[in-house]
Design a protein around this motif. Structure first.
Motif, PDB file in Angstrom:
ATOM      1  N   GLN A 376      12.034   8.000   4.414  1.00 36.23           N
ATOM      2  CA  GLN A 376      10.876   8.665   3.845  1.00 36.23           C
ATOM      3  C   GLN A 376       9.665   7.746   3.943  1.00 36.23           C
ATOM      4  N   GLY A 377       8.493   8.314   3.744  1.00 33.83           N
ATOM      5  CA  GLY A 377       7.257   7.553   3.724  1.00 33.83           C
ATOM      6  C   GLY A 377       6.354   8.060   2.613  1.00 33.83           C
ATOM      7  N   PHE A 378       5.228   7.389   2.442  1.00 33.48           N
ATOM      8  CA  PHE A 378       4.283   7.786   1.405  1.00 33.48           C
ATOM      9  C   PHE A 378       2.877   7.411   1.848  1.00 33.48           C
ATOM     10  N   ASP A 379       1.897   8.089   1.258  1.00 31.14           N
ATOM     11  CA  ASP A 379       0.488   7.851   1.558  1.00 31.14           C
ATOM     12  C   ASP A 379      -0.153   7.061   0.425  1.00 31.14           C
ATOM     13  N   PHE A 380      -0.965   6.086   0.807  1.00 29.41           N
ATOM     14  CA  PHE A 380      -1.664   5.257  -0.178  1.00 29.41           C
ATOM     15  C   PHE A 380      -2.976   4.794   0.427  1.00 29.41           C
ATOM     16  N   LEU A 381      -4.076   5.143  -0.213  1.00 35.40           N
ATOM     17  CA  LEU A 381      -5.416   4.742   0.210  1.00 35.40           C
ATOM     18  C   LEU A 381      -5.707   5.163   1.650  1.00 35.40           C
ATOM     19  N   GLY A 382      -5.311   6.375   1.996  1.00 29.97           N
ATOM     20  CA  GLY A 382      -5.610   6.905   3.314  1.00 29.97           C
ATOM     21  C   GLY A 382      -4.649   6.490   4.397  1.00 29.97           C
ATOM     22  N   CYS A 383      -3.668   5.632   4.100  1.00 33.87           N
ATOM     23  CA  CYS A 383      -2.691   5.173   5.087  1.00 33.87           C
ATOM     24  C   CYS A 383      -1.314   5.752   4.781  1.00 33.87           C
ATOM     25  N   HIS A 384      -0.556   5.958   5.823  1.00 33.89           N
ATOM     26  CA  HIS A 384       0.828   6.404   5.672  1.00 33.89           C
ATOM     27  C   HIS A 384       1.750   5.217   5.912  1.00 33.89           C
ATOM     28  N   PHE A 385       2.627   4.958   4.942  1.00 32.71           N
ATOM     29  CA  PHE A 385       3.585   3.852   5.024  1.00 32.71           C
ATOM     30  C   PHE A 385       4.970   4.412   5.330  1.00 32.71           C
ATOM     31  N   ARG A 386       5.621   3.808   6.299  1.00 34.75           N
ATOM     32  CA  ARG A 386       6.995   4.184   6.648  1.00 34.75           C
ATOM     33  C   ARG A 386       7.629   3.022   7.393  1.00 34.75           C
ATOM     34  N   LYS A 387       8.898   2.787   7.130  1.00 37.24           N
ATOM     35  CA  LYS A 387       9.597   1.710   7.824  1.00 37.24           C
ATOM     36  C   LYS A 387       9.976   2.145   9.233  1.00 37.24           C
ATOM     37  N   ARG A 388       9.749   1.238  10.168  1.00 36.93           N
ATOM     38  CA  ARG A 388      10.027   1.504  11.576  1.00 36.93           C
ATOM     39  C   ARG A 388      10.991   0.451  12.116  1.00 36.93           C
ATOM     40  N   LEU A 389      11.858   0.890  12.988  1.00 36.18           N
ATOM     41  CA  LEU A 389      12.811  -0.023  13.620  1.00 36.18           C
ATOM     42  C   LEU A 389      12.095  -0.874  14.657  1.00 36.18           C
ATOM     43  N   SER A 390      12.353  -2.172  14.615  1.00 35.47           N
ATOM     44  CA  SER A 390      11.764  -3.085  15.586  1.00 35.47           C
ATOM     45  C   SER A 390      12.559  -3.025  16.885  1.00 35.47           C
ATOM     46  N   GLY A 391      11.970  -2.439  17.910  1.00 39.58           N
ATOM     47  CA  GLY A 391      12.646  -2.355  19.197  1.00 39.58           C
ATOM     48  C   GLY A 391      12.816  -3.700  19.862  1.00 39.58           C
ATOM     49  N   ALA A 392      11.858  -4.609  19.657  1.00 39.47           N
ATOM     50  CA  ALA A 392      11.941  -5.929  20.282  1.00 39.47           C
ATOM     51  C   ALA A 392      13.124  -6.716  19.729  1.00 39.47           C
ATOM     52  N   ILE A 393      13.329  -6.669  18.420  1.00 39.96           N
ATOM     53  CA  ILE A 393      14.453  -7.400  17.821  1.00 39.96           C
ATOM     54  C   ILE A 393      15.777  -6.756  18.217  1.00 39.96           C
ATOM     55  N   LEU A 394      15.803  -5.432  18.255  1.00 39.69           N
ATOM     56  CA  LEU A 394      17.034  -4.744  18.648  1.00 39.69           C
ATOM     57  C   LEU A 394      17.412  -5.075  20.087  1.00 39.69           C
ATOM     58  N   GLU A 395      16.432  -5.109  20.964  1.00 38.29           N
ATOM     59  CA  GLU A 395      16.719  -5.381  22.373  1.00 38.29           C
ATOM     60  C   GLU A 395      17.099  -6.843  22.592  1.00 38.29           C
ATOM     61  N   ARG A 396      16.463  -7.729  21.851  1.00 38.90           N
ATOM     62  CA  ARG A 396      16.680  -9.155  22.110  1.00 38.90           C
ATOM     63  C   ARG A 396      17.881  -9.715  21.354  1.00 38.90           C
ATOM     64  N   GLU A 397      18.072  -9.247  20.093  1.00 35.05           N
ATOM     65  CA  GLU A 397      19.129  -9.822  19.268  1.00 35.05           C
ATOM     66  C   GLU A 397      20.179  -8.813  18.843  1.00 35.05           C
ATOM     67  N   GLY A 398      19.933  -7.546  19.121  1.00 33.27           N
ATOM     68  CA  GLY A 398      20.911  -6.536  18.737  1.00 33.27           C
ATOM     69  C   GLY A 398      20.931  -6.240  17.255  1.00 33.27           C
ATOM     70  N   LYS A 401      16.391  -4.210  12.527  1.00 31.51           N
ATOM     71  CA  LYS A 401      15.439  -4.694  11.532  1.00 31.51           C
ATOM     72  C   LYS A 401      14.315  -3.671  11.371  1.00 31.51           C
ATOM     73  N   PHE A 402      14.051  -3.311  10.109  1.00 30.10           N
ATOM     74  CA  PHE A 402      13.014  -2.341   9.801  1.00 30.10           C
ATOM     75  C   PHE A 402      11.850  -3.048   9.097  1.00 30.10           C
ATOM     76  N   PHE A 403      10.639  -2.716   9.530  1.00 30.87           N
ATOM     77  CA  PHE A 403       9.440  -3.265   8.928  1.00 30.87           C
ATOM     78  C   PHE A 403       8.547  -2.116   8.460  1.00 30.87           C
ATOM     79  N   LEU A 404       7.870  -2.339   7.344  1.00 27.88           N
ATOM     80  CA  LEU A 404       6.999  -1.316   6.780  1.00 27.88           C
ATOM     81  C   LEU A 404       5.689  -1.278   7.563  1.00 27.88           C
ATOM     82  N   HIS A 405       5.470  -0.181   8.258  1.00 31.49           N
ATOM     83  CA  HIS A 405       4.259   0.012   9.036  1.00 31.49           C
ATOM     84  C   HIS A 405       3.282   0.888   8.262  1.00 31.49           C
ATOM     85  N   ARG A 406       2.014   0.714   8.560  1.00 31.84           N
ATOM     86  CA  ARG A 406       0.996   1.595   7.994  1.00 31.84           C
ATOM     87  C   ARG A 406       0.067   2.056   9.109  1.00 31.84           C
ATOM     88  N   GLN A 407      -0.211   3.324   9.051  1.00 32.29           N
ATOM     89  CA  GLN A 407      -1.051   3.956  10.059  1.00 32.29           C
ATOM     90  C   GLN A 407      -1.899   5.024   9.378  1.00 32.29           C
TER      91      GLN A 407
END
Length: 549
Positions: A376-398, A401-407
């Motif tokens: 799930q995600g949520f909106d705060f101060l005009g931005c949408h927050f949601r955790k995204r899977l790091s493709g670089a870490i998955l490809e390199r280390e398997g 890892k999820f990081f909270l992105h805002r857009q």
């Protein structure tokens, strides 16, 4: 005079507290310490005021940390001298408030009519370029009349105690949900007096405000609040997204004045604040009294709203910090927690603390959000927050890892498209396209500056494409039946960019680098090569580390 009993003995006497059960110790009675200027402390003490330094929804962009409190140093020598005097006064008040947390300040009203304070207040009001109030007097008319004479007359009225605020002019602006937000526009005269009062009062209360409050404070911004939420999202997986129902219209005047009186004992200042609260509003030619709430649009309203919700911050710091971390921007707040139970406890505590202020959470807009794996995600101060899977870490280390992105949130995307659409109607097809671009650029720059520090690359590309389609459509409409496709091929993105169109693509700047620690070399066992016959020879397959060989 505010309160049930009149203070006739000592300006440092304490009012009866409605908030805490514990008795407050009496302030020191020494005359030197009861003076409003306080003990002169080296200037470097004030440098450690609130930690750090608002934007999209409130009408300002990222650099807005230089708001009301400590403004940027001007270049003109005379302006710098006036600002230095005002800043010195603010530093003395803030230092005295920090040294004596229980102290109440009196003799503040006479600081308002100081020529340097009124002059600085006028400059800040002029900088905001607000519209006229109930008396229809504009800033340009004041300049035509003469600023020095206007401020001198206003100072005389304040000194004689004859100042009476006018009612605010009610105007409505559309909200994102289709409703209308009421604004109260004071007169230019009232805005200058409110700004002068804010210059004097704000340093005192800034010494008390807690670090997780970011709204309408000097050296603080929306970006700081957004970054605080993003950093907390790495190890926290539950968020309480809280919304206070009609906050600015539900503030109790008596409770607010009691909170102000905990720090201010100047009866004339308290009376002035009550007059602003009870001045009323002129709505469609009808004067209406205001029994509760503060007008959105008043200069002093943001400070008063922060004083009121400081009770919530205090109660949270005393009883609920173990539950989660609160991030509050005015009436917008989120609580970031580690577990589901903590999130439920956070909602319970927030409801309890708000009830003591006569406030309540909006049932339809308050929700608990689960951040696990981007569920799930949520909106705060005009931005949408949601955790995204790091493709670089998955490809390199398997590793997953999820990081909270805002857009930019969907509402923000919808609003910027609407603004672009309003400025590129078909009727402008016969205008010089460079004139249309000049109208679009300030909007694109302001919107892009606010969201440029997040994960907005894809959203920026979408807006760039939309702007390009609208501008190209104007050229096509102008050509009509005589459209030459060989000429139309030249109407590319670079064509409009060369004409001066602001480009959002490539403007994303992350506030800081990732704190993730990479391994020196990726495990070879997590990538296998599958050789197959055919035209392409071989292919690479990736799989999770927990799959069998």
């Amino acid at each position: 005079m505010q309160g049930s009993s009149r203070n006739t003995r000592d300006p440092s006497a304490q009012p009866s507290s409605w908030l805490d059960d514990a008795n407050r110790p009496s302030a020191k009675g020494d005359i030197a310490q009861r003076k409003s200027d306080g003990v002169i402390v080296p200037a470097r003490t004030a440098l450690h005021n609130a930690v750090g330094g608002k934007g999209h929804e409130r009408g300002h962009v990222v650099g807005e940390g230089k708001r009301e409190g400590m403004a940027a140093r001007p270049n003109h020598p005379e302006d710098r001298t006036v600002l230095d005097k005002v800043r010195q006064l603010q530093r003395r008040l803030c230092a005295a408030a920090k040294q004596s947390p229980e102290r109440r300040f009196h003799a503040l009203y006479d600081r308002m009519w100081r020529s340097d304070v009124l002059d600085e207040a006028w400059k800040r009001v002029k900088r905001k370029r607000g519209s006229a109030g109930l008396d229809s007097q504009t800033i340009a008319e004041v300049e035509q009349y003469g600023v020095e004479g206007f401020l001198a007359e206003l100072g005389d009225v304040l000194r004689a105690g004859e100042y009476r605020p006018s009612a605010t002019l009610r105007r409505y602006i559309p909200k994102a949900d289709g409703k209308q937000r009421p604004l109260g526009i004071p007169t230019v005269r009232d805005r200058v007096v409110q700004m002068a009062a804010k210059l004097v009062l704000e340093p005192i209360f800034e010494a008390d405000f807690l670090p997780w409050s970011y709204g309408y404070r000097p050296k603080r911004s929306q970006l700081m609040a957004l970054e605080a939420v993003r950093k907390l999202g790495y190890q926290h997986h539950h968020v309480l997204d809280a919304d206070i129902r009609d906050y600015f219209g539900s503030i109790d005047h008596d409770k607010l004045l009691k909170l102000v009186a905990r720090r201010i004992s100047d009866r004339r200042m308290l009376k002035l604040i009550r007059q602003w609260l009870e001045a009323g509003v002129m709505d469609d030619g009808e004067l209406r009294s205001t029994m509760t709430g503060v007008p959105q649009g008043g200069v002093i309203s943001p400070l008063l709203s922060n004083i009121y919700l400081h009770v919530l911050d205090l109660l949270w710091s005393r009883h609920s910090t173990h539950v989660g971390t609160m991030v509050r921007y005015a009436d917008d707040l989120v609580v970031v927690c580690k577990t589901k139970q903590q999130c439920a406890d956070a909602e319970r505590d927030v409801r309890t603390y708000l009830a003591r202020l006569g406030l309540e959470l909006h049932a339809g807009k308050t929700k608990r959000v689960v951040l696990y794996d981007g569920e799930q995600g949520f909106d705060f101060l005009g931005c949408h927050f949601r955790k995204r899977l790091s493709g670089a870490i998955l490809e390199r280390e398997g590793k997953r890892k999820f990081f909270l992105h805002r857009q930019p949130a969907q509402r923000a995307m919808k609003r910027i498209r609407q603004k672009v659409r309003d400025r590129t109607p078909r009727g402008r097809c016969h205008e010089d396209i460079r004139m249309v671009i000049e109208d679009l650029n300030p909007i694109l720059r302001g919107w892009g500056a606010y969201f440029a520090t997040g994960n907005a690359a894809r959203s920026f590309n979408q807006i760039d494409s939309y702007v390009y389609q609208r501008l190209r459509a104007l050229h096509v409409k102008r050509a009509g039946r005589n459209l030459d496709m060989r000429v139309a091929k030249n109407w590319s993105r670079n064509y409009f960019w060369n004409l001066g169109l602001h480009r959002l693509k490539g403007t994303v700047q992350y506030p800081e680098a990732t704190q993730y620690r990479w391994h020196e070399s990726p495990p070879a066992s997590r990538v296998r090569e599958s050789r197959t016959h055919g035209f392409y020879g071989g292919r690479m397959e990736t799989r999770r580390f927990d799959e069998g060989k």
